[in-house]
Scaffold this motif. Structure first.
Motif, PDB file in Angstrom:
ATOM      1  N   CYS A 148     -10.062   5.666   6.586  1.00 24.54           N
ATOM      2  CA  CYS A 148      -8.611   5.746   6.811  1.00 24.54           C
ATOM      3  C   CYS A 148      -8.101   7.151   6.526  1.00 24.54           C
ATOM      4  O   CYS A 148      -7.307   7.710   7.293  1.00 24.54           O
ATOM      5  CB  CYS A 148      -7.889   4.734   5.930  1.00 24.54           C
TER       6      CYS A 148
ATOM      7  N   HIS B 276      -0.942   1.013   5.224  1.00 23.47           N
ATOM      8  CA  HIS B 276      -2.357   0.690   5.397  1.00 23.47           C
ATOM      9  C   HIS B 276      -3.229   1.449   4.396  1.00 23.47           C
ATOM     10  O   HIS B 276      -4.239   0.907   3.915  1.00 23.47           O
ATOM     11  CB  HIS B 276      -2.798   1.003   6.831  1.00 23.47           C
TER      12      HIS B 276
ATOM     13  N   TRP C 162      -7.209   0.663  10.403  1.00 24.43           N
ATOM     14  CA  TRP C 162      -6.099  -0.159   9.935  1.00 24.43           C
ATOM     15  C   TRP C 162      -6.506  -1.631   9.912  1.00 24.43           C
ATOM     16  O   TRP C 162      -6.229  -2.344   8.948  1.00 24.43           O
ATOM     17  CB  TRP C 162      -4.882   0.017  10.839  1.00 24.43           C
TER      18      TRP C 162
END
Length: 460
Positions: free
Chosen positions: A407, A383, A429
């Motif tokens: 992230c 991801h 994600w």
């Protein structure tokens, strides 16, 4: 040229709408705080429903998923009393999965999930299989509904093809939710009495959220606020965006979460690395740094105690980590079962009974063994790679960079908490998949309306 001007006007109107929503949220924050403090839940629900009705017909997808992401910071205190402790965000998450699936089937917007989804699916599947040898079966079983609901929403969302405009609206709603949580929940509710040694958090009636969890839920809204500042064209839009960043940043700092403070620093480094207009990012960093003199003494005490070594264990975390590492050889290759770390910690004669390992990688190693750790690492890195690939010369480039920074922030906070089954860990994600898919496909709207000063570094 005419098409470019039309599309440019579309972006301006979308951004103006987002700024208008932000202004309404800031204005409504005191009223919402009063309704919450007085526990007028029906009134609050009715007003929210009335406010959302005009948008439901035109934006059914962004409205429901946007409501889900909007309420993420309030998860710990937004409990539905008659549902056995189920949170409002969990109910809306189930609704969002259903609506995305239905709309995807009707409008043919379902696509094949990315390869990264395979690692997520296998990770959850392995967690379910670990029930067979769990040393704390009762605790493990209670984790099943959360894991399955997160997986269901994730799989449906990453299989749904969103437009760039829908992604921008969802991101802006995340920012608005963060502003309301920070202003109405943390800043206005903070008790500055130093004798109480209080940390800022969200409180509703007798419920008080974990300050670390609240701070973590504000990282994505903070990053989106930076994107809104960079992409804003007018002075008043930039002022509102930087006010949002300041409010969310103050909320994070008042929680005094040191893990989230490190995550903020890492996120700003990502922004500096990704964006050419670094001087604007430096303005954001300066605005956040200007908040530091306003922080209570306890904030500086918690930081300096780590630097000077007076608190060398990180509130006991390092001691738990040492014990946890010694337990790895006891649980073997398969682990002890999902959500069993506290039981393993106490069964083997270790004093104390922590609620978790305070490190997602360590807890996964003990509970799900080598297979679980490998799947988790593959899921995270796949991801992160998608988030990085999504930073292209598109009008949503700033939002793509915001998602990537979020992230990395989620990875940092996972090093200090047990975040594997939290919404704030999974949400970036989903957004990373959406953002990468938009930048890969591209469109006239995607590539012709980006302000030139905002273009990101080539090749990144």
């Amino acid at each position: 040229m005419r098409a470019s001007l039309t599309l440019l006007g579309t972006v301006d109107r979308a951004l103006a709408s987002g700024v208008a929503l932000l202004a309404v949220a800031v204005a409504a924050a005191p009223a919402v705080a009063w309704l919450i403090s007085e526990e007028y839940w029906r009134t609050l629900a009715l007003l929210s429903l009335v406010g959302l009705l005009p948008f439901a017909r035109r934006w059914p997808v962004t409205l429901v998923f946007g409501a889900y992401i909007f309420l993420i910071p309030f998860t710990s205190v937004a409990v539905v009393a008659d549902s056995g402790g189920m949170t409002i965000t969990k109910l809306i998450g189930v609704m969002a999965a259903g609506i995305l699936l239905a709309v995807g089937l009707v409008e043919r917007r379902l696509v094949a999930p990315p390869r990264a989804a395979l690692w997520v699916f296998l990770l959850v599947l392995w967690a379910m299989v670990s029930l067979a040898w769990s040393v704390a079966l009762e605790s493990s079983v209670t984790r099943v509904p959360t894991a399955l609901s997160l997986l269901s929403l994730y799989l449906v969302a990453v299989s749904f093809r969103v437009s760039e405009r829908e992604l921008r609206v969802v991101c802006l709603l995340a920012m608005v939710g963060g502003v309301m949580a920070a202003t109405a929940g943390i800043i206005l509710g903070f008790d500055a009495d130093p004798g109480l040694r209080a940390r800022g958090t969200l409180r509703v009636a007798e419920q008080a959220a974990n300050p670390n969890g609240v701070a973590q839920s504000l990282l994505l809204p903070l990053s989106v606020g930076v994107a809104a500042f960079l992409i804003s064209r007018s002075v008043w839009q930039k002022l509102l965006a930087i006010a949002a960043v300041g409010a969310i940043g103050a909320g994070i700092l008042l929680t005094m979460s040191r893990g989230s403070l490190v995550a903020m620093i890492v996120m700003m480094c990502v922004w500096l690395f990704r964006v050419r207009v670094r001087w604007q990012v430096l303005l954001i960093i300066g605005a956040l740094a200007a908040l530091l003199p306003l922080m209570p003494d306890l904030f500086f005490l918690r930081v300096t105690n780590l630097i000077t070594g007076e608190e060398s264990t990180g509130a006991g975390r390092t001691e738990i980590w040492k014990v946890g590492l010694s337990l790895l050889q006891r649980v073997g290759w398969l682990g002890s079962g999902v959500d069993s770390f506290p039981t393993v910690y106490s069964v083997h004669g270790v004093p104390g009974h922590p609620t978790g390992a305070h490190n997602t990688l360590l807890s996964t190693s003990i509970e799900l063994g080598v297979v679980g750790v490998v799947l988790l690492v593959l899921a995270v890195f796949s991801h992160l790679r998608m988030a990085r690939a999504s930073t292209s010369s598109m009008p949503g480039a700033a939002f793509a960079a915001a998602i990537e920074a979020a992230c990395f922030g989620a990875v940092v906070t996972a090093c200090f908490g047990d975040d594997l089954w939290t919404k704030t860990f999974w949400l970036p994600w989903i957004l990373a998949v959406w953002s990468s898919r938009i930048s890969t496909v591209g469109s006239a709207e995607s590539y012709e309306t980006v302000p030139k000063p905002l273009r990101l570094s080539a090749g990144l």
